[in-house]
Design a protein around this motif. Structure first.
Motif, short mmCIF file in Angstrom:
data_model
loop_
_atom_site.label_atom_id
_atom_site.label_comp_id
_atom_site.label_asym_id
_atom_site.label_seq_id
_atom_site.Cartn_x
_atom_site.Cartn_y
_atom_site.Cartn_z
N PHE A 76 19.61 -29.40 -18.74
CA PHE A 76 18.56 -28.97 -17.82
C PHE A 76 18.94 -27.64 -17.17
N ALA A 77 20.20 -27.51 -16.74
CA ALA A 77 20.66 -26.27 -16.10
C ALA A 77 20.46 -25.08 -17.02
N ARG A 78 20.73 -25.27 -18.30
CA ARG A 78 20.59 -24.17 -19.27
C ARG A 78 19.13 -23.91 -19.63
N SER A 79 18.27 -24.91 -19.37
CA SER A 79 16.85 -24.73 -19.71
C SER A 79 16.10 -23.91 -18.67
N ILE A 80 16.65 -23.80 -17.46
CA ILE A 80 15.93 -23.13 -16.37
C ILE A 80 15.82 -21.64 -16.67
N GLN A 139 19.80 -21.34 -10.24
CA GLN A 139 21.14 -21.63 -10.77
C GLN A 139 21.53 -23.07 -10.46
N LEU A 140 22.12 -23.75 -11.45
CA LEU A 140 22.60 -25.12 -11.29
C LEU A 140 24.03 -25.18 -11.80
N LEU A 155 25.68 -39.91 -20.02
CA LEU A 155 24.60 -39.10 -20.59
C LEU A 155 23.94 -38.21 -19.55
N ASP A 156 23.95 -38.64 -18.28
CA ASP A 156 23.30 -37.82 -17.25
C ASP A 156 24.01 -36.49 -17.04
N ILE A 157 25.33 -36.45 -17.29
CA ILE A 157 26.03 -35.16 -17.20
C ILE A 157 25.50 -34.21 -18.26
N THR A 158 25.36 -34.73 -19.47
CA THR A 158 24.83 -33.91 -20.56
C THR A 158 23.39 -33.49 -20.28
N ILE A 159 22.61 -34.40 -19.70
CA ILE A 159 21.22 -34.07 -19.37
C ILE A 159 21.17 -32.96 -18.31
N GLU A 160 21.98 -33.09 -17.27
CA GLU A 160 21.98 -32.06 -16.23
C GLU A 160 22.46 -30.72 -16.78
N LYS A 161 23.46 -30.76 -17.62
CA LYS A 161 23.95 -29.52 -18.23
C LYS A 161 22.84 -28.88 -19.07
N SER A 210 20.52 -22.22 -25.17
CA SER A 210 20.78 -21.18 -24.18
C SER A 210 22.28 -21.01 -23.93
N ASN A 211 22.65 -19.80 -23.57
CA ASN A 211 24.03 -19.48 -23.19
C ASN A 211 24.18 -19.33 -21.68
N LYS A 212 23.16 -19.74 -20.94
CA LYS A 212 23.17 -19.57 -19.49
C LYS A 212 24.33 -20.33 -18.86
N LYS A 213 24.89 -19.75 -17.81
CA LYS A 213 25.99 -20.40 -17.08
C LYS A 213 25.48 -21.67 -16.43
N PHE A 214 26.30 -22.71 -16.47
CA PHE A 214 25.94 -23.97 -15.85
C PHE A 214 27.15 -24.55 -15.12
#
Length: 521
Positions: free
Chosen positions: A227-231, A236-237, A219-225, A517-521
Motif C-alpha cells: 500500500f505504501a508503494r502504491s500511494i 509518505q508511509l 501478511l498485513d506487513i506485506t499489505i502495508e508495504k 513501484s520503487n517508492k520508499k516505504f
C-alpha cells in the motif's frame, strides 16, 4: 511555479519566520523576506493571517487497525454505556457484516464508571459476532456469540474473563487476530485509502505505521508495504514490522523494526499492566514486563548489528528502564552513529533512562494526546499512581531540557490522529512545568517526526531544496493566544507542491503499482 506570501514558519535551524516562499516542480526554490526580481511577476498566493508550515508527521500509529476501526463504529464520545448500546444496536442493524467491530470503550468516560459487559452486548447484538475494543487498544469486550466461537482457545490464557466478556493481554490478542483475519485484502486496502484521506484532512503528510498483528505469515506487513508503494499523491508511509524476529524486516527489505504487541515491553495504565518499579497505589501489583531483560537485549543486539532502526513500546518506568538498558547494551556491542533508535510512549521515564537516551542519542515517539485524555483522566491516573507519579507523566519539557529528540504521534486508533490537538495539549498542558513553547511543539509535530524516519534531509522544514510538503493553517500560531491553538484548522495539505489528491482509486490498479513501484516505504 508558485509564490506564497505571508506567515512562513520555516522551522529551520534558526526558526526563521519569513515573508515569501517560492515552489517549483515540487521543490522549494526560495525562502526569505525580500522576493528576488525573477519571481516578482509570478502569481502570488496571499496567506494574509494564515500560516504556512511543514506538513505534520504521525510517528506512531497502527495504520491498518485505524483504517479498520475508522470504517467501523467509534464509541469514544458516548457519555454512558446506555448511549453506547444504542449506537451499537443501530450499527448492528444497518451493517451487512457478520463480524462487527466497535472501538473506544472506557470505564472512565461514561456515567456508569465501568466497562460495558458481555450481557449488555448480548442484549443489543446477540446474532452477530461483536468485539468492542477498549480505548487503549490493549483489551476488548466481546459478546457471547464471539466468545463461544473462541472460548477453547482463550480459556487458559492470561487476561481471560468469561463472565464480563473482558479480554486483555494474551486473550485479547487471540480475539484481535481473529477479527483481523475476517477482513479481506480488498476491503482492508479500500479502508486504508479512506483512512489516508481522513488523515490528510488533518494536515498529516507522513505516517510511521507499526504492523504485524493477526494475519497469517504477517501478511498485513506485506499489505502495508504494498500500500505504501502504491500511494502516488505524495503521502509518505513508513512501515515497522512489530516483531522480535529481525527476519520480519530483513526478508521484506525494511530498514526498521519495532512497535507494540510483540515489541511491547509492558501493557498500559488503563489495564494496570504498565510495568512499574514501585507498585500501583494500594495494590501489590507492579504491572507486567512481557520479556526478561536478556531476551530484549538479545533482540536489540541482533537488530542493531543488522543495521535496523529499532522501536519499542514502553509506558511504565520499569519498561522504560528495560528499553534503555537493552538499547545501551546493543550500542555498546556494536556502536552506530546514526541509528535513530526510538522508545515509543515513554510515559513514565526514569532519570537514569533519560541519561542513557541522551548519551546514546535514543529518540522518543511521544503522545501529547495522552495529556488530559478523556478516556484516561487524571483522577483515574492519580488513583492508581499517586500524585507524585501523576506529575511525572509525559514530561515533554523535561525531555527537551535533556536534549532528547521527541516527536509526536497519535497511537491511533487509541487517539484521533489530529496534530492540532497534539500542539494544543503540549502547549497548554495543565502541568505548566512540562508545557512546551509553540516552536518546540511545532518541531515535535513536524521536523522531529521526519527526523525519526530519516526523512529530514528532504522534508520537515521549509528550506531551499527540500520537497514542498506543507500545510496552510487558518491562523498564525505565533499571533494568536496560545489558549486558542485548539481553534486552529488545517485549510490545505500540499504535498510535493500540489494540493492533496484523494488516495481512493481502483484496487487492482493501486495494487499493481504497489508491486512494481520503487517508492520508499
Amino acid at each position: 511555479m508558485k509564490v506564497y506570501k505571508g506567515n512562513i514558519i520555516t522551522l529551520n535551524d534558526h526558526d526563521d519566520l519569513c515573508k515569501y516562499l517560492v515552489e517549483d516542480k515540487g521543490r522549494i526554490l526560495f525562502v526569505g523576506n525580500n522576493l528576488p526580481e525573477e519571481y516578482q511577476n509570478l502569481k502570488i498566493c496571499e496567506l494574509n493571517n494564515k500560516a504556512l508550515i511543514p506538513s505534520f508527521v504521525d510517528t506512531h500509529q497502527h495504520f491498518a487497525s485505524f483504517a479498520t476501526f475508522n470504517a467501523g463504529l467509534n464509541v469514544m464520545n458516548a457519555q454512558s454505556n446506555d448511549e453506547m448500546l444504542k449506537l451499537i444496536a443501530e450499527f448492528a442493524n444497518r451493517s451487512k457484516e457478520k463480524v462487527l467491530i466497535a472501538f473506544g470503550a472506557s470505564a472512565h468516560s461514561v456515567a456508569e464508571g465501568r466497562l460495558i459487559s458481555k450481557i449488555e452486548l448480548d442484549s443489543v447484538c446477540p446474532d452477530k459476532e461483536l468485539m468492542v475494543v477498549k480505548y487503549d487498544g490493549h483489551a476488548c469486550i466481546v459478546n457471547s456469540k464471539l466468545l463461544n466461537k473462541l472460548n477453547k482457545k482463550v480459556e487458559n490464557l492470561r487476561g481471560y474473563h468469561y463472565d464480563s466478556g473482558e479480554m486483555n493481554q494474551e486473550s485479547f490478542f487471540v480475539f484481535s487476530n481473529y477479527i483481523t483475519n475476517s477482513i479481506s485484502i480488498f476491503k482492508l486496502f479500500k479502508n486504508m485509502q479512506r483512512a489516508l484521506d481522513y488523515q490528510a484532512r488533518q494536515g498529516i503528510g507522513c505516517i510511521h505505521t507499526v504492523s504485524g498483528v493477526g494475519f497469517p505469515f504477517d501478511l498485513d506487513i506485506t499489505i502495508e508495504k504494498t500500500f505504501a508503494r502504491s500511494i502516488n499523491n505524495g503521502f509518505q508511509l513508513r512501515v515497522f514490522p512489530q516483531s522480535m524476529d529481525i527476519n520480519a524486516a530483513i526478508k521484506r527489505k525494511l530498514p526498521r523494526i519495532g512497535g507494540c504487541f510483540k515489541c511491547a515491553l509492558d501493557g498500559c495504565f488503563g489495564s494496570m499492566d504498565a510495568a512499574l518499579i514501585e507498585s500501583y497505589q494500594n495494590e501489590q501489583n507492579h504491572g507486567v514486563l512481557y520479556y526478561a531483560d536478556e531476551d530484549v537485549i538479545s533482540f536489540c543486539k541482533a537488530a542493531n548489528r543488522a543495521c535496523l532502526q529499532i522501536e519499542m513500546h514502553a509506558i511504565g518506568d520499569a519498561a522504560f528502564d528495560q528499553a534503555t538498558k537493552a538499547l545501551k547494551a546493543a550500542l555498546d556491542d556494536c556502536p552506530r552513529t546514526d541509528h535513530r533508535h526510538t522508545i515509543i510512549h515513554a510515559c513514565l521515564p526514569t532519570e537514569n533512562g533519560m541519561r542513557i537516551c541522551q548519551e546514546y542519542h535514543i529518540n522518543l515517539a511521544v503522545q501529547s494526546s495522552f495529556i488530559s485524555w478523556r478516556q484516561e483522566p487524571d483522577a483515574y491516573l492519580e488513583k492508581i499512581l499517586g500524585k507524585k507519579r501523576l506529575l511525572q507523566l509525559n514530561p515533554l519539557k523535561t525531555f527537551y531540557q535533556n536534549s532528547l529528540v521527541i516527536a509526536a504521534g497519535s497511537d491511533a486508533p487509541c487517539t484521533d490522529p489530529n496534530p492540532l490537538s497534539w500542539l494544543d495539549k503540549a502547549v497548554n498542558n495543565p502541568n505548566q512545568e512540562e508545557a512546551l513553547s509553540v516552536t518546540e511543539a511545532l518541531r515535535m509535530c513536524t521536523l522531529n517526526g521526519y527526523y525519526l524516519g530519516f526523512d529530514d534531509q528532504e522534508r520537515g522544514s521549509l528550506e531551499v531544496g527540500k520537497i514542498a510538503d506543507m500545510v496552510i493553517l487558518s491562523d498564525n500560531p505565533y499571533r494568536i493566544n496560545k489558549k486558542d491553538i485548539s481553534k486552529l484548522r488545517v485549510e490545505s495539505l500540499i504535498l510535493g507542491g500540489k494540493e492533496y489528491q484523494s488516495a481512493e482509486e481502483n484496487f487492482i490498479k493501486a495494487l499493481f503499482r504497489g508491486f512494481i513501484s520503487n517508492k520508499k516505504f
